[in-house]
Structures are given as C-alpha cells and as structure tokens.
Design an enzyme around this catalytic site. Structure first.
Site, short mmCIF file in Angstrom:
data_model
loop_
_atom_site.label_atom_id
_atom_site.label_comp_id
_atom_site.label_asym_id
_atom_site.label_seq_id
_atom_site.Cartn_x
_atom_site.Cartn_y
_atom_site.Cartn_z
N ASP A 1 0.84 -1.21 0.00
CA ASP A 1 0.00 0.00 0.00
C ASP A 1 0.87 1.24 0.00
O ASP A 1 2.07 1.18 0.31
CB ASP A 1 -0.96 0.00 1.20
CG ASP A 1 -0.25 0.08 2.54
OD1 ASP A 1 0.78 -0.62 2.73
OD2 ASP A 1 -0.71 0.84 3.42
N GLU B 1 0.14 -0.85 5.92
CA GLU B 1 1.25 -0.24 6.67
C GLU B 1 1.15 1.27 6.73
O GLU B 1 1.43 1.89 7.76
CB GLU B 1 2.59 -0.67 6.05
CG GLU B 1 3.81 -0.32 6.88
CD GLU B 1 4.33 1.09 6.65
OE1 GLU B 1 5.14 1.56 7.48
OE2 GLU B 1 3.95 1.73 5.64
#
Length: 199
Positions: free
Chosen positions: A115, A180
C-alpha cells in the site's frame, strides 16, 4: 548487489571458511542477478506503481486488492510457493508466499508492504504520482521506493537464486502487508489468526 559483491560477504567467509562452497554459489547467483535484464524489473515495478493502492480511508479499496493480486502474481513468477492473499474482515489484504525446502536451515521472514500514501497535491509532482516516469536513471512515482521497489528487489534476489542454484540457501517466508501506511490497525488481529503460519 552490494551484499553479493561487497565486504559483508568477504567478512563472513573469513570467519566461516567452511562456507566456501556457498561462496562459489553466491558468485554464480550474483552473475545471474547482474545478468537479469533491468528492464524486466523496471517494467514490473512500473506496473505496480500504476496501481493507486492507497490504503487510507476515502480511496477505493479495490485498488489495494488489485495491488495485492499483482504482488501475488510477482511472487509466483519468481518461483515462490503457497502464494495467496491473507484476508481479515474489514482489512486490506496481505500477500504471503514461501519456499520451504532447505531442510535444517533457518527460516527467514521478510516483511514489506504494497500500500502507499495518498498522492498529495498534484502541483507538487513533476509527473503524476501514479504514472511512473524515468528521469536520470531513476523511476519516479508513488511507491517506487516505499515500498514496492524494495520488495521487488527482494523478490528478484530470490528468483536469481532459484533460477541459478535451483534452490534457496535457507527457508523463506514473504509477507507483504496492505495497511502499513495507515499504521497497521489490524495487525494484532491478523497475527492472532495467521501468526502460526509466519513462525
């Protein structure tokens, strides 16, 4: 490449001379890694950067899933096994893959994330955040380094070992997270469900 060529490996050999057999294999793997077309890895990275896998609220979760699926395909292409998405309700998917055929060797768990942060203000970008652009030998785009470029390097190294030696010198587990950049809010619940797989 720095590890394969540099002082870290020479220092290891001086302390453990019985590992000379591995030195020869490392040289072969290094040659294979260096011979891999850079364009192949650049193209894979550019494909990932084009996916706007922003995990923050207000951005389409489908894009993070698309990123996870593309990452899983990359692990499979490299020769990792048991590749799959690890899912939790209300969370973006993790990606897992392993290679576990080095009997008696340690197991290395390598973490990364697919991400990315939101693009921010468009006027601050020389080129659009999700349109990868090469300038002066560097690839620019959201996620090109943090963290898509980083885990592609790890995957390329594993692929070089498997294509050259037919095996890895240790057991490998890869975990690539999808949350994250928002602080991994579901990590504790994730580990309760999947922790044994990662041990």
């Amino acid at each position: 490449k720095g590890f394969l060529r540099g002082g870290i490996w020479r220092n290891f050999l001086s302390r453990y001379p019985e590992s000379n057999w591995m030195h020869k294999r490392m040289l072969a793997v290094s040659a294979r890694f260096n011979a891999m077309p850079v364009s192949r890895h650049d193209a894979r990275l550019a494909d990932l950067v084009r996916i706007p896998s922003v995990s923050a609220e207000g951005f389409p979760p489908a894009e993070v899933r698309r990123s996870a699926e593309a990452t899983a395909a990359l692990l499979r292409e490299a020769g990792l096994e048991n590749v799959r998405l690890l899912e939790m309700p209300g969370q973006h998917p993790y990606v897992y893959g392993d290679w576990l055929h080095a009997e008696g060797a340690p197991t290395l768990l390598v973490y990364g994330h697919h991400d990315v942060q939101p693009p921010g203000r468009p006027e601050k970008w020389v080129t659009p955040a999700f349109e990868p652009a090469e300038r002066d030998g560097r690839l620019y785009g959201r996620g090109a380094v943090d963290d898509k470029g980083t885990f592609i390097t790890h995957v390329a190294a594993a692929r070089a070992w498997l294509e050259t030696a037919g095996r890895l010198p240790l057991n490998l587990k890869r975990l690539i997270e999808g949350e994250e950049e928002i602080g991994s809010p579901g990590l504790e619940a994730f580990l309760k469900r999947y922790g044994r797989l990662l041990a």
